[in-house]
Write a protein that holds these residues in place. Structure first.
Motif, PDB file in Angstrom:
ATOM      1  N   GLY A 333       0.816  -1.216   0.000  1.00 22.99           N
ATOM      2  CA  GLY A 333       0.000   0.000   0.000  1.00 22.99           C
ATOM      3  C   GLY A 333       0.842   1.256   0.000  1.00 22.99           C
ATOM      4  N   ALA A 334       1.967   1.217   0.723  1.00 22.67           N
ATOM      5  CA  ALA A 334       2.861   2.384   0.756  1.00 22.67           C
ATOM      6  C   ALA A 334       3.442   2.656  -0.621  1.00 22.67           C
ATOM      7  CB  ALA A 334       3.979   2.146   1.775  1.00 22.67           C
ATOM      8  N   ALA A 335       3.808   1.589  -1.351  1.00 24.44           N
ATOM      9  CA  ALA A 335       4.367   1.748  -2.695  1.00 24.44           C
ATOM     10  C   ALA A 335       3.307   2.262  -3.669  1.00 24.44           C
ATOM     11  CB  ALA A 335       4.937   0.418  -3.184  1.00 24.44           C
ATOM     12  N   HIS A 336       2.108   1.688  -3.587  1.00 24.43           N
ATOM     13  CA  HIS A 336       1.006   2.096  -4.466  1.00 24.43           C
ATOM     14  C   HIS A 336       0.638   3.559  -4.211  1.00 24.43           C
ATOM     15  CE1 HIS A 336      -3.001   0.814  -6.455  1.00 24.43           C
ATOM     16  NE2 HIS A 336      -2.997   2.135  -6.377  1.00 24.43           N
ATOM     17  N   ARG A 337       0.651   3.939  -2.950  1.00 23.34           N
ATOM     18  CA  ARG A 337       0.249   5.291  -2.552  1.00 23.34           C
ATOM     19  C   ARG A 337       1.115   6.374  -3.186  1.00 23.34           C
ATOM     20  NH1 ARG A 337       0.046   6.772   3.884  1.00 23.34           N
ATOM     21  NH2 ARG A 337      -0.146   9.031   3.730  1.00 23.34           N
ATOM     22  N   LEU A 338       2.358   6.053  -3.483  1.00 23.50           N
ATOM     23  CA  LEU A 338       3.279   7.039  -4.055  1.00 23.50           C
ATOM     24  C   LEU A 338       3.029   7.295  -5.536  1.00 23.50           C
ATOM     25  CD1 LEU A 338       6.613   5.922  -2.342  1.00 23.50           C
ATOM     26  CD2 LEU A 338       5.232   7.946  -1.809  1.00 23.50           C
ATOM     27  N   GLN A 339       2.221   6.448  -6.162  1.00 19.95           N
ATOM     28  CA  GLN A 339       1.963   6.593  -7.595  1.00 19.95           C
ATOM     29  C   GLN A 339       0.773   7.522  -7.823  1.00 19.95           C
ATOM     30  OE1 GLN A 339       4.526   4.998  -8.943  1.00 19.95           O
ATOM     31  NE2 GLN A 339       4.864   4.182  -6.886  1.00 19.95           N
ATOM     32  N   GLY A 340       0.737   8.144  -8.973  1.00 18.72           N
ATOM     33  CA  GLY A 340      -0.415   8.970  -9.317  1.00 18.72           C
ATOM     34  C   GLY A 340      -1.610   8.112  -9.678  1.00 18.72           C
ATOM     35  N   THR A 341      -1.391   7.196 -10.604  1.00 22.53           N
ATOM     36  CA  THR A 341      -2.433   6.270 -11.054  1.00 22.53           C
ATOM     37  C   THR A 341      -1.793   4.908 -11.262  1.00 22.53           C
ATOM     38  OG1 THR A 341      -3.478   8.100 -12.238  1.00 22.53           O
ATOM     39  CG2 THR A 341      -4.263   5.890 -12.758  1.00 22.53           C
ATOM     40  N   VAL A 342      -2.541   3.851 -10.987  1.00 19.87           N
ATOM     41  CA  VAL A 342      -2.021   2.491 -11.154  1.00 19.87           C
ATOM     42  C   VAL A 342      -2.980   1.679 -12.028  1.00 19.87           C
ATOM     43  CG1 VAL A 342      -1.473   0.320  -9.969  1.00 19.87           C
ATOM     44  CG2 VAL A 342      -0.760   2.502  -8.976  1.00 19.87           C
ATOM     45  N   TYR A 343      -2.368   0.901 -12.947  1.00 14.82           N
ATOM     46  CA  TYR A 343      -3.150   0.004 -13.805  1.00 14.82           C
ATOM     47  C   TYR A 343      -2.601  -1.410 -13.698  1.00 14.82           C
ATOM     48  CZ  TYR A 343      -4.675   4.330 -16.128  1.00 14.82           C
ATOM     49  OH  TYR A 343      -5.190   5.568 -16.400  1.00 14.82           O
ATOM     50  N   GLN A 344      -3.489  -2.380 -13.774  1.00 10.00           N
ATOM     51  CA  GLN A 344      -3.059  -3.773 -13.883  1.00 10.00           C
ATOM     52  C   GLN A 344      -3.266  -4.212 -15.327  1.00 10.00           C
ATOM     53  OE1 GLN A 344      -2.811  -6.515 -10.757  1.00 10.00           O
ATOM     54  NE2 GLN A 344      -4.426  -7.799 -11.571  1.00 10.00           N
ATOM     55  N   ILE A 345      -2.223  -4.812 -15.917  1.00 11.04           N
ATOM     56  CA  ILE A 345      -2.258  -5.199 -17.325  1.00 11.04           C
ATOM     57  C   ILE A 345      -2.381  -6.719 -17.451  1.00 11.04           C
ATOM     58  CG2 ILE A 345      -1.065  -5.066 -19.544  1.00 11.04           C
ATOM     59  CD1 ILE A 345      -1.788  -2.334 -18.390  1.00 11.04           C
ATOM     60  N   ALA A 346      -3.287  -7.150 -18.284  1.00 11.97           N
ATOM     61  CA  ALA A 346      -3.445  -8.582 -18.575  1.00 11.97           C
ATOM     62  C   ALA A 346      -3.988  -8.731 -19.989  1.00 11.97           C
ATOM     63  CB  ALA A 346      -4.388  -9.247 -17.580  1.00 11.97           C
ATOM     64  N   SER A 347      -3.672  -9.835 -20.607  1.00  6.81           N
ATOM     65  CA  SER A 347      -4.215 -10.095 -21.942  1.00  6.81           C
ATOM     66  C   SER A 347      -5.501 -10.902 -21.813  1.00  6.81           C
ATOM     67  CB  SER A 347      -3.199 -10.875 -22.784  1.00  6.81           C
ATOM     68  OG  SER A 347      -2.992 -12.169 -22.220  1.00  6.81           O
ATOM     69  N   LYS A 348      -6.269 -10.933 -22.889  1.00  5.88           N
ATOM     70  CA  LYS A 348      -7.492 -11.742 -22.908  1.00  5.88           C
ATOM     71  C   LYS A 348      -7.132 -13.208 -22.715  1.00  5.88           C
ATOM     72  CE  LYS A 348     -11.965 -12.405 -23.973  1.00  5.88           C
ATOM     73  NZ  LYS A 348     -12.082 -13.831 -24.210  1.00  5.88           N
ATOM     74  N   ALA A 349      -5.991 -13.614 -23.255  1.00  9.36           N
ATOM     75  CA  ALA A 349      -5.546 -15.010 -23.091  1.00  9.36           C
ATOM     76  C   ALA A 349      -5.272 -15.324 -21.621  1.00  9.36           C
ATOM     77  CB  ALA A 349      -4.294 -15.254 -23.924  1.00  9.36           C
TER      78      ALA A 349
END
Length: 522
Positions: A333-349
């Motif tokens: 949470g501390a690491a995530h908090r320092l970011q402006g925006t976070v995305y999780q990337i995954a393919s349809k596969a």
């Protein structure tokens, strides 16, 4: 004629006497009215007025523990709660953090308090109040026994994540059973409990607490005269302005998974009478990530927010080993908090494989979520900006308004690391190295920082007495649980003493009540 004159004279005298009496009565009435106005202007008669020894503000585990302990020590107690029901966020907690409890002793477990203290301070980089932590740890075993004596039952003992200390004592029936049991004890002991009643303003006299002004949900006011007020309103996790001021986070990018209503009432009342803000450092009990509008513990939370897949920030770069959220969600949470925006990337596969087989991090008994795509479709119709789909990484970068070269370089490197089975950047556990691959479609899920509570608050002594800006005690004012700061640094130490925030809540409530009895010479 003389008789008539005499009669008229008598009538005039009677009339004058009547008028004088009327004026006197009116004067008395005006005097009474003036007194009432004066009382109303001070806030003490604009509604009902009550008196007691101790007012407890809030009915979570801090408040109800304080109320029960105070009553056991012979104090008269009124507990007010702004919500219709009792328990606060404690009602949805899972366990109590304690060291050297009866349950641990029965299992042959013993911890050196000094050793645990040093580990905790190392984790918090000595931002935590060592004396406060030490007192909590040393008393947590006795408080565990106190809870048992009141009828609170525990179902087991365990650690959490990668933690090796078994300090998490699970409540039998969860936090709901805990708070209901304590509240039932409070009622039987004679604690007067007022729900739908919000604390609004502390009453001070000669630099000491003299009571509190409150408001009922119907708008009527209440004044409670008392030499002791214990603040237990649960912090400020539901107050966007305070989150931005103290935690320095954009309230639009975080999600409070706790009970609504924790708007900093206790903290703000104390600050208005000169309490110190030095421990308001923005501590959050951040647990990871959530998609806005997707319920905590629901399909999408388990399938996306809790899965350690490729995560990037607004610059298209990875920022941590994503599996950290499974080992130490406070640190993640501390690491995530320092970011402006976070995305999780995954393919349809990727997603097809998870649905057909199992998701990488098992959050269901079978590790499968067969309704994932169905639930995702429903979500996307409601939340149109939180899921972006593109056929290529370049198109995905364009839709996310992100640097195309940087995102492609990140994905290419991650694909190569997955192929090699070694995370060249952060050393991620190979079992979670799952490549998006070179073929789309690709999904980008916008993740907001999820948190349970704020973990900072007012500066207090080890007896839970609130301190002013000069470090002096404000006589009669106490704070515990989420209203008190000093237990944590920038994040919750769930990887060391799981359940410590809940343990602190109960113990700090007792610390406040015990010292209040000394203060009142009871």
């Amino acid at each position: 004629m003389n008789k008539i004159f005499s009669g008229n004279k008598t009538l005039k005298v009677i009339t004058m006497m009547f008028l004088m009496i009327t004026m006197l009565l009116q004067g008395c009435s005006d005097s009474s009215s003036s007194s009432t106005k004066s009382e109303k202007s001070s806030g003490e008669a604009n509604g009902k007025t009550m008196s007691t020894d101790v007012v407890v503000v809030g009915s979570g585990s801090t408040g109800v523990s304080a109320a029960v302990q105070a009553k056991q020590l012979g104090l008269n107690v009124i507990m007010i709660e702004k919500n219709p029901g009792l328990g606060g966020t404690s009602a949805v907690t899972e366990g109590y953090g304690g060291i050297n409890t009866e349950l641990q002793t029965q299992q042959g477990i013993h911890y050196d308090v000094k050793d645990v203290l040093l580990q905790a301070e190392g984790y918090h980089h000595w931002f935590a109040d060592a004396n406060l932590l030490k007192k909590f740890y040393e008393n947590s075993g006795e408080t565990f026994s106190w809870l048992q004596s009141l009828g609170v039952k525990f179902s087991g003992l365990r650690n959490l994540g990668a933690n090796k200390l078994n300090t998490w004592h699970l409540y039998d029936g969860g936090g709901k059973a805990l708070t209901e049991t304590l509240a039932e004890n409070a009622k039987k002991m004679g604690v007067e409990i007022l729900t739908d009643t919000s604390g609004k303003e502390l009453i001070m006299k000669d630099g000491k607490v003299a009571g509190i002004k409150a408001t009922h949900s119907d708008g009527s006011s209440l004044t409670i005269k008392a030499p002791v007020v214990i603040l237990a309103t649960g912090g400020y996790s539901d107050n966007p302005e305070m989150l931005e001021k103290y935690a320095k986070v954009n309230a639009d990018n975080v999600i409070d998974a706790g009970i609504p209503g924790r708007t900093g009432d206790g903290i703000n009342m104390a600050l208005k009478v000169g309490a110190s803000d030095k421990n308001l450092k923005g501590g959050l009990m951040a647990f990871g990530a959530m998609m806005k509008g997707a319920p905590y513990g629901g399909t999408l939370h388990n399938a996306i927010g809790r899965q350690p897949l490729l995560r990037i920030n607004q610059d298209g770069m990875r920022f941590t080993d994503e599996s950290l959220l499974a080992r130490d969600w406070g640190a993640y949470g501390a690491a995530h908090r320092l970011q402006g925006t976070v995305y999780q990337i995954a393919s349809k596969a990727n997603l097809d494989n998870f649905v057909q087989n199992k998701f990488p991090r098992d959050m269901t008994p079978e590790g499968k979520i067969p309704t994932f795509f169905e639930d995702l479709d429903k979500y996307m119709k409601k939340e149109k900006t939180h899921v972006v789909i593109a056929d290529t990484i370049e198109e995905l970068a364009s839709k996310l308004n992100m640097n195309e070269e940087q995102l492609k370089a990140t994905v290419d490197q991650y694909n190569a690391d997955c192929q090699a089975g070694v995370d060249s950047q952060f050393g991620k556990d190979p079992k979670f190295l799952i490549a998006p691959g070179e073929n789309g479609p690709y999904y980008a899920f916008k993740l907001d920082l999820g948190y349970y509570a704020t973990t900072d608050g007012l500066a207090i002594t080890t007896d839970a007495q609130v301190l002013d800006m000069k470090g002096k005690v404000i006589p009669g004012l106490y704070a515990g649980g989420g209203d008190a700061g000093g237990l944590n640094g920038e994040s919750y130490d769930v990887s060391l003493v799981p359940g410590s925030q809940q343990g602190w809540a109960v113990n700090s409530g007792r610390f406040a009540a015990k010292h209040a009895a000394v203060y009142l010479k009871k």
